[in-house]
Design a protein around this motif. Structure first.
Motif, short mmCIF file in Angstrom:
data_model
loop_
_atom_site.label_atom_id
_atom_site.label_comp_id
_atom_site.label_asym_id
_atom_site.label_seq_id
_atom_site.Cartn_x
_atom_site.Cartn_y
_atom_site.Cartn_z
N GLU A 30 26.77 -7.71 -27.80
CA GLU A 30 28.02 -8.19 -28.41
C GLU A 30 29.15 -7.18 -28.29
O GLU A 30 30.31 -7.55 -28.15
N ILE A 31 28.82 -5.89 -28.33
CA ILE A 31 29.87 -4.86 -28.19
C ILE A 31 30.00 -4.40 -26.73
O ILE A 31 30.56 -3.35 -26.46
N ARG A 32 29.46 -5.20 -25.83
CA ARG A 32 29.57 -5.01 -24.39
C ARG A 32 28.90 -3.76 -23.85
O ARG A 32 29.34 -3.17 -22.86
N ARG A 33 27.84 -3.36 -24.51
CA ARG A 33 27.01 -2.25 -24.02
C ARG A 33 25.82 -2.87 -23.29
O ARG A 33 24.68 -2.80 -23.73
N TYR A 34 26.11 -3.52 -22.18
CA TYR A 34 25.13 -4.35 -21.49
C TYR A 34 23.90 -3.57 -21.00
O TYR A 34 22.77 -4.00 -21.26
N PRO A 35 24.07 -2.45 -20.31
CA PRO A 35 22.87 -1.72 -19.88
C PRO A 35 22.01 -1.24 -21.06
O PRO A 35 20.79 -1.31 -21.01
N ASP A 36 22.67 -0.80 -22.13
CA ASP A 36 21.92 -0.37 -23.32
C ASP A 36 21.16 -1.54 -23.93
O ASP A 36 20.03 -1.40 -24.39
#
Length: 140
Positions: free
Chosen positions: A29-35
């Motif tokens: 949701e906070i756009r930390r896609y790889p994480d």
């Protein structure tokens, strides 16, 4: 292992997987896609470890290989699930080691690509939870 200890360990893995599942979604949701995808590996690892404990009557091994954990749990999954486990194994390795970390972050920073994997992780997680619930449900 005694029944009570086994239940306690299974519940530990189940609860921490559920917690990390929420973290995975929050990171997305906070756009930390790889994480988020790295946490996807952790979620599947933990629910698999609960299934390993159930199946083997022993503590789960200190490994991160999802394919090996699924073998120890003696699961009969679909081919697409095993393919996903192989991909998720790469998420774990690539996000932990500096040599791979930058390329991993570049490769999975795209929302659509990450979203597809997140959906697959969610589907597999729910399937594994259902298997675990069926195995651990009290018998009348």
């Amino acid at each position: 292992m005694k029944k009570q200890e086994k239940e306690k360990i299974i519940n530990y893995w189940r609860k921490t997987a559920a917690h990390d599942f929420k973290t995975m979604k929050g990171l997305f949701e906070i756009r930390r896609y790889p994480d988020s995808l790295f946490y996807g590996h952790i979620v599947i690892e933990k629910i698999l470890k609960a299934l390993v404990v159930y199946q083997t009557n022993e503590k789960a091994p200190y490994i991160h290989n999802l394919t090996k954990l699924s073998e120890l749990a003696e699961l009969n999954l679909e081919e697409k699930d095993y393919d996903l486990l192989d991909v998720l194994n790469n998420f774990n390795i690539r996000s932990r080691y500096p040599d791979y970390k930058l390329s991993f972050y570049k490769q999975y920073r795209d929302k659509e690509k990450a979203s597809r994997y997140l959906e697959e992780v969610t589907e597999l997680y729910k399937k594994l939870c259902q298997i675990l619930n069926q195995k651990t449900k009290p018998k009348n």
